[in-house]
Design a protein around this motif. Structure first.
Motif, PDB file in Angstrom:
ATOM      1  N   PRO A  48       0.835  -1.206   0.000  1.00 28.84           N
ATOM      2  CA  PRO A  48       0.000   0.000   0.000  1.00 28.84           C
ATOM      3  C   PRO A  48       0.872   1.260   0.000  1.00 28.84           C
ATOM      4  CG  PRO A  48       0.079  -0.945   2.195  1.00 28.84           C
ATOM      5  CD  PRO A  48       0.818  -1.899   1.281  1.00 28.84           C
ATOM      6  N   VAL A  49       0.356   2.320  -0.572  1.00 26.81           N
ATOM      7  CA  VAL A  49       1.034   3.613  -0.566  1.00 26.81           C
ATOM      8  C   VAL A  49       1.200   4.045   0.891  1.00 26.81           C
ATOM      9  CG1 VAL A  49       0.821   6.043  -1.219  1.00 26.81           C
ATOM     10  CG2 VAL A  49       0.108   4.251  -2.819  1.00 26.81           C
ATOM     11  N   PRO A  50       2.379   4.550   1.262  1.00 28.93           N
ATOM     12  CA  PRO A  50       2.566   5.014   2.644  1.00 28.93           C
ATOM     13  C   PRO A  50       1.485   6.027   3.041  1.00 28.93           C
ATOM     14  CG  PRO A  50       4.667   4.965   1.505  1.00 28.93           C
ATOM     15  CD  PRO A  50       3.605   4.692   0.471  1.00 28.93           C
ATOM     16  N   GLN A  51       0.967   5.856   4.229  1.00 28.58           N
ATOM     17  CA  GLN A  51      -0.140   6.679   4.725  1.00 28.58           C
ATOM     18  C   GLN A  51       0.158   8.172   4.635  1.00 28.58           C
ATOM     19  OE1 GLN A  51      -3.065   5.278   5.579  1.00 28.58           O
ATOM     20  NE2 GLN A  51      -3.951   7.305   5.866  1.00 28.58           N
ATOM     21  N   GLN A  52       1.381   8.574   4.917  1.00 31.96           N
ATOM     22  CA  GLN A  52       1.710  10.009   4.921  1.00 31.96           C
ATOM     23  C   GLN A  52       1.573  10.646   3.538  1.00 31.96           C
ATOM     24  OE1 GLN A  52       5.719   8.744   6.053  1.00 31.96           O
ATOM     25  NE2 GLN A  52       6.446  10.554   4.962  1.00 31.96           N
TER      26      GLN A  52
ATOM     27  N   LEU B  57      19.676  10.620  -5.456  1.00 32.29           N
ATOM     28  CA  LEU B  57      18.894  10.841  -4.248  1.00 32.29           C
ATOM     29  C   LEU B  57      19.440  10.114  -3.021  1.00 32.29           C
ATOM     30  CD1 LEU B  57      15.349  10.937  -5.828  1.00 32.29           C
ATOM     31  CD2 LEU B  57      16.584  12.820  -4.749  1.00 32.29           C
ATOM     32  N   ALA B  58      20.359   9.202  -3.214  1.00 31.94           N
ATOM     33  CA  ALA B  58      20.981   8.504  -2.079  1.00 31.94           C
ATOM     34  C   ALA B  58      21.727   9.482  -1.174  1.00 31.94           C
ATOM     35  CB  ALA B  58      21.911   7.407  -2.580  1.00 31.94           C
ATOM     36  N   SER B  59      22.148  10.612  -1.715  1.00 38.79           N
ATOM     37  CA  SER B  59      22.870  11.594  -0.905  1.00 38.79           C
ATOM     38  C   SER B  59      21.930  12.545  -0.158  1.00 38.79           C
ATOM     39  CB  SER B  59      23.839  12.391  -1.779  1.00 38.79           C
ATOM     40  OG  SER B  59      23.129  13.165  -2.725  1.00 38.79           O
ATOM     41  N   TYR B  60      20.635  12.359  -0.302  1.00 33.24           N
ATOM     42  CA  TYR B  60      19.643  13.165   0.407  1.00 33.24           C
ATOM     43  C   TYR B  60      19.035  12.294   1.514  1.00 33.24           C
ATOM     44  CZ  TYR B  60      19.709  16.450  -3.541  1.00 33.24           C
ATOM     45  OH  TYR B  60      20.083  17.362  -4.499  1.00 33.24           O
ATOM     46  N   PRO B  61      19.511  12.420   2.748  1.00 34.61           N
ATOM     47  CA  PRO B  61      19.087  11.493   3.797  1.00 34.61           C
ATOM     48  C   PRO B  61      17.603  11.520   4.144  1.00 34.61           C
ATOM     49  CG  PRO B  61      20.418  13.269   4.715  1.00 34.61           C
ATOM     50  CD  PRO B  61      20.456  13.415   3.223  1.00 34.61           C
ATOM     51  N   GLU B  62      16.923  12.615   3.873  1.00 32.15           N
ATOM     52  CA  GLU B  62      15.510  12.703   4.227  1.00 32.15           C
ATOM     53  C   GLU B  62      14.585  12.095   3.177  1.00 32.15           C
ATOM     54  OE1 GLU B  62      15.408  16.983   4.622  1.00 32.15           O
ATOM     55  OE2 GLU B  62      15.230  16.758   6.787  1.00 32.15           O
ATOM     56  N   VAL B  63      15.118  11.802   2.011  1.00 34.24           N
ATOM     57  CA  VAL B  63      14.297  11.296   0.914  1.00 34.24           C
ATOM     58  C   VAL B  63      14.007   9.813   1.110  1.00 34.24           C
ATOM     59  CG1 VAL B  63      14.236  10.843  -1.571  1.00 34.24           C
ATOM     60  CG2 VAL B  63      15.097  13.022  -0.713  1.00 34.24           C
ATOM     61  N   GLU B  64      12.757   9.475   0.907  1.00 31.73           N
ATOM     62  CA  GLU B  64      12.336   8.080   0.947  1.00 31.73           C
ATOM     63  C   GLU B  64      11.787   7.697  -0.420  1.00 31.73           C
ATOM     64  OE1 GLU B  64      10.404   6.687   4.596  1.00 31.73           O
ATOM     65  OE2 GLU B  64      10.382   8.810   5.174  1.00 31.73           O
ATOM     66  N   SER B  65      11.798   6.411  -0.700  1.00 31.31           N
ATOM     67  CA  SER B  65      11.277   5.930  -1.979  1.00 31.31           C
ATOM     68  C   SER B  65      10.189   4.895  -1.729  1.00 31.31           C
ATOM     69  CB  SER B  65      12.394   5.332  -2.828  1.00 31.31           C
ATOM     70  OG  SER B  65      12.970   4.227  -2.176  1.00 31.31           O
ATOM     71  N   PHE B  66       9.405   4.674  -2.777  1.00 30.42           N
ATOM     72  CA  PHE B  66       8.333   3.696  -2.688  1.00 30.42           C
ATOM     73  C   PHE B  66       8.078   3.103  -4.054  1.00 30.42           C
ATOM     74  CE2 PHE B  66       3.783   2.790  -3.294  1.00 30.42           C
ATOM     75  CZ  PHE B  66       3.659   1.740  -2.398  1.00 30.42           C
ATOM     76  N   CYS B  67       7.927   1.802  -4.083  1.00 32.61           N
ATOM     77  CA  CYS B  67       7.486   1.063  -5.262  1.00 32.61           C
ATOM     78  C   CYS B  67       6.490   0.026  -4.761  1.00 32.61           C
ATOM     79  CB  CYS B  67       8.664   0.382  -5.955  1.00 32.61           C
ATOM     80  SG  CYS B  67       8.174  -0.608  -7.387  1.00 32.61           S
ATOM     81  N   PRO B  68       5.284   0.016  -5.290  1.00 38.82           N
ATOM     82  CA  PRO B  68       4.285  -0.912  -4.775  1.00 38.82           C
ATOM     83  C   PRO B  68       4.570  -2.375  -5.093  1.00 38.82           C
ATOM     84  CG  PRO B  68       3.397   0.290  -6.636  1.00 38.82           C
ATOM     85  CD  PRO B  68       4.733   0.884  -6.329  1.00 38.82           C
TER      86      PRO B  68
END
Length: 125
Positions: free
Chosen positions: A4-8, A38-49
């Protein structure tokens, strides 16, 4: 198994882009350069369903989606209006989602790192 897509991310800022992405798929080659940047951006998260079945791939910070990969050659970034001319010089405006303009860039675009920074900074506002 589809995750599922992250709730946030289930908010008004992302509603249209998530609806657009839902049926789409993505080739791994076009997301690898973006993922490396984007690996150098610590706040970035990724998602693939569903990575086994090559579903879309997106990146977000806090509760804002600002990048995604679909198809076989391009990555898409939400670019601030103040940088629209710069983005149009190296990419192609593709669509408006939730009142924001997204641009498509070739995954091997020389200016990809610069475009990613613009998109990330804009998402952090």
């Amino acid at each position: 198994m589809t995750l599922p897509v992250p709730q946030q991310l289930l908010n008004q800022k992302n509603r249209e882009v998530l609806e657009y992405l839902e049926p789409l798929s993505c080739h791994g080659d076009n997301i690898e350069p973006l993922q490396a940047i984007l690996a150098s951006y610590p706040e970035v998260e990724s998602f693939c369903p569903d990575s086994k079945n090559y579903r879309y791939f997106l990146w977000y910070v806090d509760d804002v989606v600002f990048a995604y990969g679909v198809g076989m050659r391009n990555v898409c970034l939400k670019i601030p209006p103040t940088s629209a001319n710069l983005a149009a010089d190296v990419g192609v405006e593709i669509v408006q989602f939730d009142g924001e303009t997204w641009y498509s860039f070739s995954y091997d675009c020389e200016q990809l790192r610069e475009m990613v920074k613009l998109s990330y900074d804009y998402a952090k506002l």
